[in-house]
Scaffold this active site. Structure first.
Site, PDB file in Angstrom:
ATOM      1  N   GLU A   1      52.389  -3.748  -1.261  1.00  0.00           N
ATOM      2  CA  GLU A   1      53.636  -4.506  -1.076  1.00  0.00           C
ATOM      3  C   GLU A   1      54.156  -4.114   0.292  1.00  0.00           C
ATOM      4  O   GLU A   1      54.385  -2.933   0.555  1.00  0.00           O
ATOM      5  CB  GLU A   1      54.631  -4.179  -2.179  1.00  0.00           C
ATOM      6  CG  GLU A   1      54.161  -4.586  -3.580  1.00  0.00           C
ATOM      7  CD  GLU A   1      53.782  -6.053  -3.704  1.00  0.00           C
ATOM      8  OE1 GLU A   1      54.331  -6.887  -2.976  1.00  0.00           O
ATOM      9  OE2 GLU A   1      52.910  -6.356  -4.532  1.00  0.00           O
TER      10      GLU A   1
ATOM     11  N   CYS B   1      63.152  -3.902   1.562  1.00  0.00           N
ATOM     12  CA  CYS B   1      62.136  -4.881   1.966  1.00  0.00           C
ATOM     13  C   CYS B   1      62.656  -6.284   1.703  1.00  0.00           C
ATOM     14  O   CYS B   1      62.248  -7.234   2.354  1.00  0.00           O
ATOM     15  CB  CYS B   1      60.853  -4.630   1.221  1.00  0.00           C
ATOM     16  SG  CYS B   1      61.156  -4.308  -0.510  1.00  0.00           S
TER      17      CYS B   1
HETATM   18  P1  NAD Z   1      55.587   2.891   6.707  1.00  0.00           P
HETATM   19  O1  NAD Z   1      54.517   1.861   6.732  1.00  0.00           O
HETATM   20  O2  NAD Z   1      55.998   3.527   7.963  1.00  0.00           O
HETATM   21  O3  NAD Z   1      55.169   4.098   5.733  1.00  0.00           O
HETATM   22  C1  NAD Z   1      54.732   3.856   4.399  1.00  0.00           C
HETATM   23  C2  NAD Z   1      53.773   4.959   4.016  1.00  0.00           C
HETATM   24  O4  NAD Z   1      52.578   4.823   4.781  1.00  0.00           O
HETATM   25  C3  NAD Z   1      54.316   6.363   4.298  1.00  0.00           C
HETATM   26  O5  NAD Z   1      53.906   7.240   3.262  1.00  0.00           O
HETATM   27  C4  NAD Z   1      53.654   6.711   5.603  1.00  0.00           C
HETATM   28  O6  NAD Z   1      53.516   8.089   5.810  1.00  0.00           O
HETATM   29  C5  NAD Z   1      52.302   6.046   5.453  1.00  0.00           C
HETATM   30  N1  NAD Z   1      51.653   5.739   6.719  1.00  0.00           N
HETATM   31  C6  NAD Z   1      52.227   5.494   7.918  1.00  0.00           C
HETATM   32  N2  NAD Z   1      51.284   5.254   8.845  1.00  0.00           N
HETATM   33  C7  NAD Z   1      50.099   5.354   8.212  1.00  0.00           C
HETATM   34  C8  NAD Z   1      48.751   5.206   8.634  1.00  0.00           C
HETATM   35  N3  NAD Z   1      48.448   4.891   9.895  1.00  0.00           N
HETATM   36  N4  NAD Z   1      47.778   5.361   7.722  1.00  0.00           N
HETATM   37  C9  NAD Z   1      48.090   5.649   6.440  1.00  0.00           C
HETATM   38  N5  NAD Z   1      49.329   5.803   5.973  1.00  0.00           N
HETATM   39  C10 NAD Z   1      50.332   5.644   6.853  1.00  0.00           C
HETATM   40  O7  NAD Z   1      56.826   2.219   5.951  1.00  0.00           O
HETATM   41  P2  NAD Z   1      58.269   2.820   5.690  1.00  0.00           P
HETATM   42  O8  NAD Z   1      58.997   2.871   6.987  1.00  0.00           O
HETATM   43  O9  NAD Z   1      58.197   4.037   4.854  1.00  0.00           O
HETATM   44  O10 NAD Z   1      58.858   1.664   4.772  1.00  0.00           O
HETATM   45  C11 NAD Z   1      59.353   0.479   5.320  1.00  0.00           C
HETATM   46  C12 NAD Z   1      58.363  -0.645   5.184  1.00  0.00           C
HETATM   47  O11 NAD Z   1      57.981  -0.785   3.825  1.00  0.00           O
HETATM   48  C13 NAD Z   1      58.952  -1.982   5.587  1.00  0.00           C
HETATM   49  O12 NAD Z   1      57.992  -2.723   6.284  1.00  0.00           O
HETATM   50  C14 NAD Z   1      59.276  -2.627   4.252  1.00  0.00           C
HETATM   51  O13 NAD Z   1      59.344  -4.030   4.288  1.00  0.00           O
HETATM   52  C15 NAD Z   1      58.165  -2.128   3.410  1.00  0.00           C
HETATM   53  N6  NAD Z   1      58.501  -2.152   1.992  1.00  0.00           N
HETATM   54  C16 NAD Z   1      58.003  -3.164   1.240  1.00  0.00           C
HETATM   55  C17 NAD Z   1      58.321  -3.248  -0.101  1.00  0.00           C
HETATM   56  C18 NAD Z   1      57.803  -4.366  -0.941  1.00  0.00           C
HETATM   57  O14 NAD Z   1      57.926  -4.308  -2.154  1.00  0.00           O
HETATM   58  N7  NAD Z   1      57.221  -5.390  -0.348  1.00  0.00           N
HETATM   59  C19 NAD Z   1      59.139  -2.275  -0.674  1.00  0.00           C
HETATM   60  C20 NAD Z   1      59.618  -1.242   0.125  1.00  0.00           C
HETATM   61  C21 NAD Z   1      59.287  -1.186   1.464  1.00  0.00           C
END
Ligand code: NAD
Length: 542
Positions: A293, A327
């Site tokens: 998501e 999100c």
């Molecule tokens: P993010 O992508 O920065 O981080 C999410 C997770 O991925 C974290 O645990 C992070 O450490 C990890 N991560 C970061 N870079 C990575 C990489 N290169 N390889 C593997 N893992 C990695 O997101 P965030 O800032 O924590 O959350 C915000 C984002 O999440 C927004 O884009 C938002 O829209 C989305 N979001 C979506 C939903 C949904 O249901 N669609 C819900 C909540 C948040």
């Protein structure tokens, strides 16, 4: 194995507490906040039965007071991630073979622990770690998490009960096996409930998990871990590692036993991981389940028939609650010229009345954004809007990171429907509005549908049923969660299953049986009671 077809308690949504002045819940959460604020915790990795302190630590601080340290956490090295995988696989047989009602009891108990003894602490931790005001913490860390746990247990039983037809001489059964291997859960900062649900939903279906939470949510992760332990999740079933996300992910994806990923976070990260899984595909024992998501550019579109106060309330709540870091948060809006003067005035009045500061002060509606990276990104888009001829900031536009990462709720009005902030996910309290000609309803819907790569949430406001019907059809693929006369945030588990398509994710609908189905690999069992002993069919007869 116990004998009986057991029914689980009927899942009901947890009522949201009010936290009004002098209420007992307000006193409890304030006391928990003060205690946690003044105590430093040291968070280890949780691998198997061990709490591992690697000595390589990072500080945890609150976004609204970034110099105030509330604790440290330990970072994993590659060997720790490998150990987490090994422990998960070791725990797998016993966990996968455990009767479902035992697993159900663990997660139902976890729900009640959140609802009762842990409620004040998990809310306070979320206020500190993610800078949520008490209402935002309550609807996330308590209510949504409780709902995920209760409803998923019920959905699990519905899945198990879904069985094929049999005849008198053949009994057909579907056994909902856990995946053969382990599941990797990667969770975002913005919802404590999502952080807990991603590992828990896979574990509930009998899977073992390696979980990597977001660096910005570890302070509240710690409470989730305590709850899971007290509820009775056995050692090794959910292993928690912190550290360089690339290293952790690459180590996980290198395992032949990697069987699934439960991801929530940004689109580009998810796409990169998917590509790596594709590259490794020949290496895995089984095709991994990939559930993600991801981002959104969620819209509000008002028809000329809409009630302007409903539209402006939808905009300010939808865009600015939790500083636009949901999100589902609205970040672009399309308002007809005839409604614009009143909508504009109401938005400006509302936004100016919002107080901003620490969540410790319950009068604050707006608190800080999550970290400096996010703050700087938002500030740069705001600065650019101040310079661009096709953009005008009508309210907000100030920011200050001297104490906490504070960005004023900001509304940009643009004459260009493809202006950068109409298309790009900023993930902060910035709303961009395009004012359209009243007669161009259908053209505007086309614009809404084609402007962004995302399709997560969207809302239309109208009192004209024909307009509602046209929009519902035209925007069929523009949002996985579509709202009529309501803001596009605040999905409730069991009521509005959540998820989007296009670049917003695989749309496996968290908080529904559809999601849980991704964590099982059904086995069909056919049993024949009178087994044939002659190969010849009647048509071969003389
Ligand atoms: P993010 O992508 O920065 O981080 C999410 C997770 O991925 C974290 O645990 C992070 O450490 C990890 N991560 C970061 N870079 C990575 C990489 N290169 N390889 C593997 N893992 C990695 O997101 P965030 O800032 O924590 O959350 C915000 C984002 O999440 C927004 O884009 C938002 O829209 C989305 N979001 C979506 C939903 C949904 O249901 N669609 C819900 C909540 C948040």
């Amino acid at each position: 194995m116990l004998k009986g077809f057991f029914h689980v308690p009927k899942a009901v949504n947890e009522p949201v507490k009010g936290y009004a002045p002098n209420s007992p819940e307000r006193a409890a959460v304030q006391a928990a906040y003060t205690k946690m604020w003044n105590t430093k915790i040291d968070v280890p990795l949780y691998i198997g039965s061990e709490e591992i302190r690697t000595g390589n630590t990072r500080n945890m601080s609150a976004p609204h007071d970034h110099k105030h340290i509330v604790g440290t956490y330990h970072l994993a090295e590659k060997a720790h991630v490998e150990k987490a995988i090994a422990n998960a696989l070791e725990a797998r047989t016993a966990w996968a073979n455990m009767a479902w009602e035992q697993r159900a009891a663990i997660f139902l108990k976890a729900a009640e622990l959140v609802a009762g003894p842990y409620r004040a602490r998990i809310n306070a931790a979320t206020m500190i770690a993610q800078s949520k005001n008490i209402h935002q913490a309550e609807i996330d860390a308590s209510c949504e998490l409780i709902d995920f746990l209760r409803f998923n247990v019920e959905f699990m039983t519905q899945i198990y009960a879904d069985q094929p037809t049999s005849t008198s001489d053949v009994w057909n059964r579907l056994e909902y096996r856990p995946l053969e291997g382990f599941v990797y859960a990667i969770t975002p900062f913005n919802f404590t409930a999502i952080a807990a649900n991603l590992p828990a939903s896979a574990a509930m279906m009998g899977n073992v998990v390696v979980w990597k939470p977001s660096d910005s949510q570890i302070f509240s992760t710690q409470i989730i871990v305590e709850i899971f332990k007290e509820a009775g999740v056995p050692d090794g079933v959910i292993n928690v590692v912190y550290g360089d996300p690339l290293m952790v992910t690459d180590t996980v994806l290198a395992s032949r036993d990697f069987a699934g990923m439960h991801f929530t976070g940004s689109t580009h990260v998810f796409k990169d991981i998917w590509a790596k899984i594709g590259t490794n595909i020949h290496h895995y024992k089984t095709y991994p389940r990939i559930v993600g998501e991801t981002g959104g550019k969620d819209f509000i579109v008002a028809h000329p028939s809409a009630n302007s106060k409903q539209v402006s309330t939808g905009i300010v709540r939808g865009a600015f609650e939790f500083q636009g870091q949901k999100c589902s948060a609205a970040s672009r809006a399309y308002i007809p010229q005839s409604l614009w003067p009143s909508v504009k005035e109401e938005i400006i009045t509302d936004v100016k009345s919002m107080k901003m500061g620490s969540p410790e002060d319950f009068g604050n509606f707006i608190t800080a954004v999550i970290h400096e990276g996010s703050f700087d990104k938002l500030a740069s888009y705001i600065d650019q809007a101040k310079k661009d001829a096709d953009a005008e900031i009508i309210v907000g536009g100030n920011y200050d990171k001297s104490v906490g990462y504070f960005i004023e709720p900001t509304v940009i009005v643009t004459t260009n429907p493809h202006y950068a902030t109409m298309e790009t996910e900023l993930f902060g309290p910035v709303m961009t509005i395009f004012v359209y000609e009243d007669a161009k309803w259908e053209e505007t819907l086309e614009l809404v549908d084609t402007t962004s790569e995302y399709a997560l949430t969207g809302a239309i406001f109208s009192e004209d049923r024909y307009a509602i019907e046209v929009a519902t059809v035209k925007l069929q693929n523009a949002a996985g969660n579509f709202y009529i006369n309501d803001k596009p945030t605040g999905a409730v588990v069991g009521q509005q299953p959540f998820g989007g398509a296009r670049a917003s994710g695989t749309n496996d609908k968290a908080g529904s049986p559809l999601n849980l189905l991704r964590w099982v690999s059904p086995r069909t069992i056919k049993e024949t009671f009178v087994t044939p002993v002659d190969y010849r069919y009647p048509f071969l007869g003389e």
